[in-house]
Design an enzyme around this catalytic site. Structure first.
Site, PDB file in Angstrom:
ATOM      1  N   ALA A   1      18.996 -13.800   6.798  1.00 41.98           N
ATOM      2  CA  ALA A   1      19.599 -13.612   4.802  1.00 41.98           C
ATOM      3  C   ALA A   1      20.483 -13.098   5.151  1.00 41.98           C
ATOM      4  O   ALA A   1      21.628 -12.206   5.604  1.00 41.98           O
ATOM      5  CB  ALA A   1      18.385 -12.717   5.231  1.00 41.98           C
TER       6      ALA A   1
ATOM      7  N   ILE B   1      20.871 -10.878   9.809  1.00 39.65           N
ATOM      8  CA  ILE B   1      20.666 -10.602   8.499  1.00 39.65           C
ATOM      9  C   ILE B   1      22.004 -10.544   8.807  1.00 39.65           C
ATOM     10  O   ILE B   1      23.246  -9.807   9.148  1.00 39.65           O
ATOM     11  CB  ILE B   1      20.628  -8.889   8.528  1.00 39.65           C
ATOM     12  CG1 ILE B   1      19.270  -8.620   8.224  1.00 39.65           C
ATOM     13  CG2 ILE B   1      20.481  -8.650   6.826  1.00 39.65           C
ATOM     14  CD1 ILE B   1      18.054  -9.587   7.181  1.00 39.65           C
ATOM     15  N   LYS B   2      23.185 -11.167   7.991  1.00 38.23           N
ATOM     16  CA  LYS B   2      24.932 -11.519   7.327  1.00 38.23           C
ATOM     17  C   LYS B   2      24.719  -9.893   6.112  1.00 38.23           C
ATOM     18  O   LYS B   2      24.200 -10.744   5.349  1.00 38.23           O
ATOM     19  CB  LYS B   2      24.523 -12.474   7.798  1.00 38.23           C
ATOM     20  CG  LYS B   2      26.556 -12.901   7.250  1.00 38.23           C
ATOM     21  CD  LYS B   2      26.757 -13.873   6.993  1.00 38.23           C
ATOM     22  CE  LYS B   2      28.183 -14.342   6.211  1.00 38.23           C
ATOM     23  NZ  LYS B   2      28.907 -15.531   6.376  1.00 38.23           N
ATOM     24  N   THR B   3      25.706  -9.367   6.421  1.00 42.25           N
ATOM     25  CA  THR B   3      26.128  -8.356   5.108  1.00 42.25           C
ATOM     26  C   THR B   3      27.430  -7.851   5.496  1.00 42.25           C
ATOM     27  O   THR B   3      27.835  -8.303   6.287  1.00 42.25           O
ATOM     28  CB  THR B   3      25.417  -7.069   4.921  1.00 42.25           C
ATOM     29  OG1 THR B   3      25.467  -6.248   3.755  1.00 42.25           O
ATOM     30  CG2 THR B   3      25.040  -6.111   6.335  1.00 42.25           C
TER      31      THR B   3
END
EC number: 2.3.1.245
Length: 291
Positions: free
Chosen positions: A172, A202-204
């Site tokens: 995500a 998770i990529k943020t």
């Protein structure tokens, strides 16, 4: 058929030694199926637990932006220096040689452009095609707080459910609208929601204040986005700070392919992510490699 002659009973069963079951140590992924863990082990280096992804999927909504005009000329020479390639299925089929032999994270959301509302995305890839292309994960944006928040979360749920059937991880990617504040509170909310929906990665974005709290509150691995192009020294400092505060890697695009010396920059990022080099040492490496 095997020869049935001269079959001998086994004798060396080492009954004094219990069977060794090596645990899967990637954060929050110990209960996943073998196939999914195998794919994650290709994305994240088993020795360091980290990854350096090369993102060049920007064209799915930006078109031929600076540095991505010709993937075959500008990006292909970087493949060998990346741990993972992140791209669309169109680019994978048309430009990336199958013999590249790098794990691939496929962009799985789309149907938007820079001319309209970015958060209005749909699932743009079937899980059958992801498997057919031998990808190691699929990726989709999640826009918490946007007009189309509900649909973007549903996209993640749809991909997670389909991925669980075939052992395909979902990453995500926390998108940020123009009116949203990029701070610890927002990214803690966005990353946690995505993980709660079942995303395995998770990529943020990295934030200077409170990033370690974002990582601590997220039960699965976080990789940081490179974001806009920064001076090389600043980009390496961002990488180092993120890894030092618990990130499991980086997924960089513009800070690599828009650099004047992209191969040297890739090597410097690798030094930070996998060899625990400081930003200063990595920048020295960049300067030496670019000559």
């Amino acid at each position: 058929m095997a020869d049935l002659d001269d079959i001998k009973d086994g004798k060396d069963f080492r009954t004094d030694q219990p069977q060794q079951n090596i645990p899967f140590t990637l954060k929050g992924c110990g209960a996943l199926d073998w196939g999914m863990q195998s794919r994650l082990s290709r994305i994240f280096n088993p020795k360091t637990g980290n990854t350096v992804m090369l993102a060049f999927d920007h064209g799915y909504f930006q078109g031929p932006t600076t540095g991505l005009e010709r993937i075959d000329i500008n990006i292909a020479p970087l493949f060998e220096h990346a741990d993972v390639l992140m791209c669309t299925r169109g680019i994978l089929r048309s430009v990336v040689p199958p013999a590249t032999n790098k794990p691939v994270v496929l962009r799985a959301s789309g149907a938007n452009s820079i001319l309209a509302e970015l958060s209005n995305e749909a699932v743009a890839l079937s899980m059958d095609d992801a498997v057919r292309l031998n990808s190691c994960a699929v990726a989709a944006q999640v826009y918490i707080g946007s007009e189309y928040e509900h649909q973007s979360i549903k996209n993640i749920i749809q991909l997670v459910d389909a991925g669980m059937k075939v052992g395909m991880p979902t990453m995500a990617v926390t998108g940020v609208g123009k009116d949203m504040v990029r701070d610890q509170r927002y990214f803690s909310l966005a990353t946690r929601i995505a993980a709660e929906m079942g995303a395995q990665i998770i990529k943020t974005y990295y934030v200077e204040k409170g990033f370690e709290r974002i990582v601590a509150g997220c039960p699965v691995p976080i990789v940081i986005a490179g974001g806009k192009k920064l001076p090389e020294r600043e980009a390496l400092e961002m990488c180092w700070q993120a890894i030092d505060q618990g990130a499991s890697g980086v997924d960089m695009g513009r800070n690599i392919f828009q650099s004047d010396h992209p191969v040297a920059m890739m090597k410097a990022v690798q030094a930070v992510v996998h060899h625990n080099e400081t930003a200063d040492r990595a920048y020295e490496l960049y300067l030496s490699e670019k000559q």
